[in-house]
Design an enzyme around this catalytic site. Structure first.
Site, PDB file in Angstrom:
ATOM      1  N   ARG A 210     -29.090  -9.525   7.256  1.00 10.36           N
ATOM      2  CA  ARG A 210     -28.673  -8.190   6.823  1.00 10.36           C
ATOM      3  C   ARG A 210     -27.145  -8.111   6.714  1.00 10.36           C
ATOM      4  NH1 ARG A 210     -25.323  -4.052   7.958  1.00 10.36           N
ATOM      5  NH2 ARG A 210     -25.573  -4.564  10.161  1.00 10.36           N
ATOM      6  N   ASP A 211     -26.449  -8.029   7.839  1.00 14.22           N
ATOM      7  CA  ASP A 211     -24.990  -7.894   7.777  1.00 14.22           C
ATOM      8  C   ASP A 211     -24.367  -9.147   7.176  1.00 14.22           C
ATOM      9  OD1 ASP A 211     -22.731  -6.404   8.058  1.00 14.22           O
ATOM     10  OD2 ASP A 211     -22.495  -6.681  10.209  1.00 14.22           O
TER      11      ASP A 211
ATOM     12  N   HIS B 105     -21.225  -5.412  18.628  1.00 17.90           N
ATOM     13  CA  HIS B 105     -21.271  -6.003  17.281  1.00 17.90           C
ATOM     14  C   HIS B 105     -19.832  -6.301  16.860  1.00 17.90           C
ATOM     15  CE1 HIS B 105     -22.913  -6.115  13.042  1.00 17.90           C
ATOM     16  NE2 HIS B 105     -21.667  -5.782  12.780  1.00 17.90           N
TER      17      HIS B 105
ATOM     18  N   HIS C 114     -16.885  -8.469  14.521  1.00 16.74           N
ATOM     19  CA  HIS C 114     -16.498  -9.255  13.354  1.00 16.74           C
ATOM     20  C   HIS C 114     -15.255 -10.062  13.704  1.00 16.74           C
ATOM     21  CE1 HIS C 114     -19.041  -7.620   9.969  1.00 16.74           C
ATOM     22  NE2 HIS C 114     -19.375  -6.823  10.971  1.00 16.74           N
TER      23      HIS C 114
ATOM     24  N   CYS D  48     -18.612  -5.944   5.083  1.00 19.85           N
ATOM     25  CA  CYS D  48     -19.173  -4.630   4.755  1.00 19.85           C
ATOM     26  C   CYS D  48     -18.604  -4.209   3.421  1.00 19.85           C
ATOM     27  CB  CYS D  48     -18.845  -3.589   5.820  1.00 19.85           C
ATOM     28  SG  CYS D  48     -19.430  -1.945   5.367  1.00 19.85           S
TER      29      CYS D  48
ATOM     30  N   ASN E 140     -19.077 -11.678  10.453  1.00 22.81           N
ATOM     31  CA  ASN E 140     -19.489 -11.400  11.828  1.00 22.81           C
ATOM     32  C   ASN E 140     -19.123 -12.589  12.699  1.00 22.81           C
ATOM     33  OD1 ASN E 140     -21.532  -8.917  11.830  1.00 22.81           O
ATOM     34  ND2 ASN E 140     -21.864 -10.074   9.953  1.00 22.81           N
TER      35      ASN E 140
END
Ligand code: MG
Length: 299
Positions: A12-13, A203, A205, A236, A245
């Site tokens: 996903r990310d 989370h 990055h 993003c 990430n």
């Protein structure tokens, strides 16, 4: 702390910012390989407007393709429409997202911070009605690309409002990779004081090279779970300058060598990195997958 849970976010990310559309079959294979490496909880897709995030247009097909995969599968949702799409699939868990700042909230989901909190609370209610797990990430918790610094008190206040709606955990997201370890300590303490007993996921990055240090700070301050993305893929589309990430393999290396277990095989993740690099037709940014294994017999 001798163990910590990893949530793999590469499907996903990791992919959402990639201009090259990855085939559904490759996404399904990516999820299968991550789970085979030992991942037990994984973000498989986001249920957002495909005109805004074309890479996620096949969310339903990806979910159907991994229906038999034995892991907790998370679908990211930003609003009730997305939640209803996710609930029509086999995902085990909904991940809602709120913005700590109005600037990012408007850019990312067309909602102010307060409006995004209201949306997340509605999503948590829908998940509960449908018997699914649900959690919330507070994005831009450590800094906003439009507004700059975000105060720990502000994030703690948002966490308190969200906790009242009964998520299984609350995550702190460094959406644009600006956090530093000392800031993590202050933020963790402020949030834990506001929501004692609520599990916290972080989370990070690696935009500015601080992600592994931040993860270690979060772990020592009691974080229960860390997000990571195989190969360090990620970004993003609505956060200028956001890059990858924290790489799963870089994080596993630091954790395992420090005596913290994850249940995920570093050697297997490195193999997935190499497979994924071939799919993406470029070497991925993770450091540990580019060098020899140390110690040589490590797993
Ligand atoms: Mg992210």
């Amino acid at each position: 702390m001798t163990q910590i849970e990893i949530v793999e976010v590469s499907p996903r990310d990791g992919l959402q910012n990639e201009a090259q559309i990855v085939a559904t079959a490759d996404k399904v294979e990516m999820i299968r390989r991550a789970v085979a490496a030992g991942v037990k909880r994984i973000e498989v897709a986001s249920f957002v407007d495909p005109r805004r995030v074309p890479q996620m247009a096949d969310a339903e097909a990806v979910c159907a393709g991994v229906a038999d995969v034995d892991a907790i599968k998370i679908g990211l949702v930003l609003n009730q429409r997305g939640a209803m799409r996710a609930l029509a699939t086999g995902v085990d868990e909904l991940g809602a997202v709120v913005s700590a700042s109005d600037g990012f909230g408007i850019a990312n989901q067309g909602r102010s911070s307060d409006e995004s909190v209201a949306d997340a609370i509605a999503i948590l209610g829908l998940a509960r009605e449908h018997g699914r797990r649900a959690q919330v990430t507070i994005s831009t918790a450590f800094g906003c690309p439009f507004e700059g610094e975000v105060a720990p008190e502000r994030v703690a206040g948002i966490a308190r409002r969200l906790a009242a709606a009964g998520p299984l955990e609350i995550a702190l997201g460094d959406t644009i990779g600006v956090a530093a370890p000392g800031q993590i300590v202050k933020m963790m303490r402020a949030v834990q004081a506001a929501i004692p007993g609520m599990p916290i996921r972080c989370h990070f990055h690696d935009t500015r090279g601080t992600a592994v240090a931040n993860a270690w700070a979060a772990l020592t301050e009691g974080a229960a779970t860390l997000d990571a993305s195989i190969g360090g893929l990620g970004g993003c589309p609505f956060a200028p300058g956001a890059s990858g990430n924290v790489a799963t393999e870089d994080l596993l290396y630091a954790l395992h060598r420090s005596g913290v277990e994850t249940g995920v095989s570093l050697a297997d993740v490195i193999e997935v990195d190499h497979w994924l690099g071939a799919i993406m037709a470029r070497p991925l940014p993770a450091k540990v997958a580019r060098v020899s294994m140390f110690p040589p017999a490590a797993h």
